[in-house]
Design an enzyme around this catalytic site. Structure first.
Site, short mmCIF file in Angstrom:
data_model
loop_
_atom_site.label_atom_id
_atom_site.label_comp_id
_atom_site.label_asym_id
_atom_site.label_seq_id
_atom_site.Cartn_x
_atom_site.Cartn_y
_atom_site.Cartn_z
N ASN A 190 0.82 -1.23 0.00
CA ASN A 190 0.00 0.00 0.00
C ASN A 190 0.84 1.27 0.00
O ASN A 190 0.73 2.12 0.87
CB ASN A 190 -1.00 -0.01 1.17
CG ASN A 190 -0.34 -0.07 2.54
OD1 ASN A 190 0.82 -0.46 2.67
ND2 ASN A 190 -1.07 0.32 3.57
N HIS A 202 -2.23 -10.25 11.07
CA HIS A 202 -2.68 -9.67 12.36
C HIS A 202 -4.00 -10.22 12.90
O HIS A 202 -4.97 -9.49 13.10
CB HIS A 202 -2.73 -8.14 12.30
CG HIS A 202 -3.29 -7.54 11.03
ND1 HIS A 202 -4.48 -7.91 10.49
CD2 HIS A 202 -2.79 -6.57 10.22
CE1 HIS A 202 -4.70 -7.19 9.39
NE2 HIS A 202 -3.69 -6.38 9.22
N ASP A 231 3.39 -5.55 11.84
CA ASP A 231 2.48 -4.58 11.21
C ASP A 231 2.96 -3.15 11.50
O ASP A 231 2.16 -2.26 11.79
CB ASP A 231 1.03 -4.78 11.69
CG ASP A 231 0.04 -3.98 10.83
OD1 ASP A 231 0.45 -3.43 9.80
OD2 ASP A 231 -1.14 -3.93 11.22
C1 NCD Z 1 -1.92 -0.27 8.15
C2 NCD Z 1 -1.24 0.91 7.47
O1 NCD Z 1 -1.21 2.00 8.07
O2 NCD Z 1 -0.76 0.76 6.35
N1 NCD Z 1 -2.65 0.20 9.30
C3 NCD Z 1 -3.03 -0.55 10.37
O3 NCD Z 1 -3.74 -0.02 11.24
N2 NCD Z 1 -2.65 -1.79 10.52
C4 NCD Z 1 -2.77 -0.92 7.13
C5 NCD Z 1 -3.81 -1.82 7.67
O4 NCD Z 1 -3.52 -2.99 7.91
O5 NCD Z 1 -4.95 -1.35 7.86
ZN ZN Z 2 -3.68 -4.91 7.70
#
Ligand code: NCD
Ligand code: ZN
Length: 396
Positions: free
Chosen positions: A89, A210, A276
């Site tokens: 992303n 996650h 993450d």
């Molecule tokens: C992630 C991000 O910021 O790219 N954010 C998160 O809260 N884990 C993307 C995601 O998994 O939503």
């Molecule tokens: Zn995610």
């Protein structure tokens, strides 16, 4: 030939007082009185395989005010990571070969950590049109629309069939976006159950990102019991925090979920820990961006939960932070055995560290752990046989 001398070697399989010799990027010998050109003194420290993170966001290209390949790699090294898998992303999305190759090339030129870049599943992560699945670079191991998830049931089933044929894997952020308007728990649980089922029906290799609820975890356990090709990760924050209102996807859950996840990690049902690592600027956090950074505190948080709270040993920590993620990624890492890649981390468990903005190497400082003190400090990280990080005495 470097010899790491005087430390206690710990990996997922054993704990032994021995030295380790590395040569040409590989672990070449384990024992005592090994000949060396250069010695790294590990007296009083633990020597483990460097950690392997299956889930991080380095925001490069396009969102480099939050993080970039270099700062992300520096954060990883400080946290003891030698290998990191990056999500797609970015801006532009990693949905075509030019952007994929550009990241891979720049990561290689940087020469700090081993980076694996995930490929998006859909163009722009919009879930409408798949990427060019027939012309994926051979080096792509996993595809992921992390951040969004896969919404349409029929399209998702058909995607699984194609993924099975391609022999790649999917890493899935499980969230039914219709249901997340009602309840984030239902959103995760329902799509996790769906995709365990689809994996069983199609044989597609699925890694669940996650996992944060009891029912989602049980769903993947069910898939494993059936022999489906499924694996799962949990984050340090879902293992450590509960009932806290800090914006992250999936949300911080209840204490019962947290306990269940820890116990599932201990018994091996949960495969591994993945950070993450989701850096965001202060302004973006205020505007509601979900996520927190995690690479620099992951070991400390996992140590606190597994060893200090639950009385487990470091071998378990090593299994879930190095061995299992390396196995899932199918790389020759995550163990201290002759012939494995010389990716190692030295940890001083007698030292502790208070998390403060000036101790953080990431460009972003978004963590609810700010101000907390944790035991265990990474002093040295070796990647590919080279020392890439050494903590200076009194560095902070
Ligand atoms: C992630 C991000 O910021 O790219 N954010 C998160 O809260 N884990 C993307 C995601 O998994 O939503
Ligand atoms: Zn995610």
């Amino acid at each position: 030939m470097i010899v790491i001398k005087g430390g206690t070697l710990v990996d997922g399989q054993r704990t032994v007082q021995a030295d380790v010799r590395i040569d040409q990027g590989k672990i070449q010998a384990i024992g005592l009185d090994l000949e060396a050109d250069q010695v790294i003194d590990a007296t009083g420290q633990v020597v483990m395989p460097a950690f392997v993170d299956l889930h991080a966001h380095f925001r490069d290209p396009g969102l480099t005010y939050k993080e970039d390949l270099a700062t992300g790699a520096q954060a990883a090294l400080k946290g003891g990571y030698g290998t990191v898998v990056l999500m797609a992303n970015t801006k532009p999305t990693v949905d075509h070969n030019e952007v994929y190759q550009d990241i891979v090339d720049r990561a290689e030129a940087l020469d700090l950590i081993q980076i694996y870049q995930n490929y998006a599943v859909s163009k722009g992560l919009k879930g409408e049109e798949w990427v060019d699945l027939d012309h994926l670079p051979a080096s792509v191991k996993f595809l992921s629309d992390d951040g969004f998830g896969l919404q349409n049931n029929k399209a998702t089933f058909q995607l699984f069939e194609r993924i099975k044929k391609l022999g790649k894997g999917l890493m899935i952020h499980e969230e039914d976006r219709e249901l997340s308007e009602i309840d984030y728990r239902y959103a995760e649980d329902v799509h996790t159950m769906r995709d365990v089922y689809f994996s069983g029906k199609t044989g597609a290799r699925v890694h669940f990102c996650h996992v944060s609820t009891i029912d989602a975890c049980k769903a993947v356990e069910y898939g494993k019991a059936q022999g489906y090709p499924v694996t799962m990760e949990v984050t340090p924050h879902h293992l450590y925090l509960s009932g806290l209102d800090y914006k992250v996807h999936p949300p911080i859950r209840e204490e019962a979920d947290r306990r269940y996840l820890v116990e599932a990690l201990i018994c091996g049902a949960v495969d591994c820990v993945a950070t993450d690592h989701a850096p965001h600027s202060e302004e973006d956090k205020l505007k509601g961006s979900p996520g927190m950074i995690g690479l620099e505190t992951a070991f400390q948080v996992v140590y606190k939960v597994l060893v200090e709270e639950y009385g487990q040993d470091l071998q378990l920590v090593s299994r879930v932070m190095s061995q299992r993620p390396a196995e899932i990624l199918e790389v020759n890492k995550g163990r201290i055995e002759v012939g494995y890649d010389a990716d190692l981390v030295l940890v001083d468990l007698a030292q502790s560290e208070t998390i403060q903005p000036n101790t953080i190497r990431s460009k972003s400082k978004n963590t609810p752990m700010m101000g907390e003190t944790f035991k265990g400090v990474v002093t040295t990280t070796v990647v590919n046989g080279e020392v890439k990080y050494r903590r200076e005495v009194n560095e902070y």
